[in-house]
Design an enzyme around this catalytic site. Structure first.
Site, PDB file in Angstrom:
ATOM      1  N   GLY A 111    -170.127  36.321 -40.712  1.00 19.53           N
ATOM      2  CA  GLY A 111    -170.503  36.333 -39.021  1.00 19.53           C
ATOM      3  C   GLY A 111    -171.779  36.307 -38.881  1.00 19.53           C
ATOM      4  O   GLY A 111    -172.597  36.682 -39.661  1.00 19.53           O
ATOM      5  N   CYS A 112    -172.169  35.878 -37.374  1.00 17.48           N
ATOM      6  CA  CYS A 112    -173.538  35.976 -37.000  1.00 17.48           C
ATOM      7  C   CYS A 112    -174.327  37.028 -36.887  1.00 17.48           C
ATOM      8  O   CYS A 112    -175.307  37.378 -37.611  1.00 17.48           O
ATOM      9  CB  CYS A 112    -173.592  35.063 -35.819  1.00 17.48           C
ATOM     10  N   PHE A 113    -173.639  38.281 -36.354  1.00 18.35           N
ATOM     11  CA  PHE A 113    -174.148  39.462 -36.097  1.00 18.35           C
ATOM     12  C   PHE A 113    -174.386  40.110 -37.531  1.00 18.35           C
ATOM     13  O   PHE A 113    -175.347  40.690 -38.112  1.00 18.35           O
ATOM     14  CB  PHE A 113    -173.191  40.328 -35.484  1.00 18.35           C
ATOM     15  N   ALA A 114    -173.175  39.819 -38.368  1.00 13.05           N
ATOM     16  CA  ALA A 114    -173.259  40.394 -39.696  1.00 13.05           C
ATOM     17  C   ALA A 114    -174.423  39.803 -40.727  1.00 13.05           C
ATOM     18  O   ALA A 114    -174.921  40.365 -41.436  1.00 13.05           O
ATOM     19  CB  ALA A 114    -171.788  40.083 -40.510  1.00 13.05           C
TER      20      ALA A 114
END
Length: 327
Positions: free
Chosen positions: A136-139
């Site tokens: 994921g992007c935030f991850a």
């Protein structure tokens, strides 16, 4: 060298458009098809207007199984919504030789033979993988901020994260919180302490520091801009700033897209690129790690191509030397 033929499922969305932009200009890749249920038969550039003049490709509406059975198809990217990838794999028969890169949340727990596709965490596993779950992007931004500490076993207390993302992180479908008149000149918190990316973040940290059992306190913000993520992370640290910089620079020395900056960083340095930039500060026994990425490139489509490069034995940075606008 023969080009690698790729297909894109869900090609009309933001991540599909970014993939097309990168693949069209990639020296070793060729688009075999760009499938969309909603834009069948229309030129790709009618949806992704930035590609006008770059390609005459049409969105494919052909039977998906027929497209998958093409003898010269080498890989597919799954860019549909979360939950759709599991349905897709249950509905269609994919050739054993076909590599799959999934950009949804569906297989980030490494089920069904998928490998978690964060190159800075497990590059060698990705090289051998046939099924890759894109992070994921935030991850991605948060993990890259913390992995060096985990690798040295230095995560001793809770980790605190405050991060802001652009509106494209919410996808192309319209909603109240992506409407211009709501988002413009506005800022809001959502999914505080419960964001879905926390699961993969904790999984990744435990790959490097198996005894990590502390909390990751994550507060995400919606920003009033379109692209980019800035994550500010802090946790106790007993060393000096020089110690921290040495640890981080050594960890990322063999990774072409993650760089530690001695100077403060800002989002415009990474927008439109596959880079992650990190800046470190030490204050009263706390290490502050600032991490910035473009949510659509390093946080999604660029990292997906980086993973494909690794899986096919290509140079890791092929087609991904993208320049930020900077001003």
């Amino acid at each position: 060298m023969q080009k690698i033929n790729i297909g894109i499922i869900g090609a009309a969305g933001y991540t599909g458009g970014e993939l097309l932009r990168i693949v069209i200009n990639h020296p070793h890749l060729k688009v075999a098809f760009a499938h969309s249920k909603s834009q069948v038969g229309k030129p790709v550039y009618s949806t992704h207007t930035d590609l006008l003049g770059d390609t005459d490709l049409l969105f494919s509406g052909e039977d998906i199984q027929t497209l998958l059975n093409q003898k010269d198809l080498h890989a597919i990217f799954l860019c549909s919504g979360h939950g759709e990838s599991k349905k897709f794999l249950g509905e269609y028969n994919l050739p054993d030789s076909l590599k799959i890169i999934d950009l949804s949340t569906d297989f980030r727990d490494e089920t069904n033979g998928f490998t978690y596709g964060l190159p800075e965490l497990q590059k060698e596993e990705i090289r051998k993988a046939t099924k890759i779950a894109n992070p994921g992007c935030f991850a991605t931004s948060i993990e890259l901020a913390i992995l060096p500490l985990a690798s040295a076993g230095l995560l001793k207390e809770d980790v605190h994260v405050s991060a802001v993302t652009g509106s494209t992180g919410a996808g192309q479908a319209l909603s109240a919180t992506t409407h211009f008149s709501w988002r413009n000149n506005n800022l809001s918190i959502y999914k505080a302490f419960t964001h879905q990316h926390l699961t993969e973040i904790k999984m990744s940290l435990k790959k490097l520091q198996v005894d990590f059992d502390k909390a990751v306190h994550f507060i995400p913000y919606r920003g009033d801009f379109t692209r980019g993520i800035m994550a500010n992370v802090y946790t106790p640290f007993s060393g000096t700033l020089e110690d921290a910089n040495e640890l981080y620079k050594n960890y990322y020395s063999s990774h072409p897209f993650t760089h530690v900056s001695d100077a403060p960083i800002d989002l415009k340095q990474v927008v439109n690129t596959n880079k992650c930039l990190i800046h470190l500060e030490v204050h009263d026994g706390q290490l502050l790690i600032s991490s910035i990425i473009d949510n659509l490139t390093k946080g999604a489509s660029g990292q997906a191509v980086q993973n494909l490069n690794l899986a096919f034995g290509l140079p890791e940075d092929a087609g991904l030397r993208l320049k930020a606008p900077s001003f």
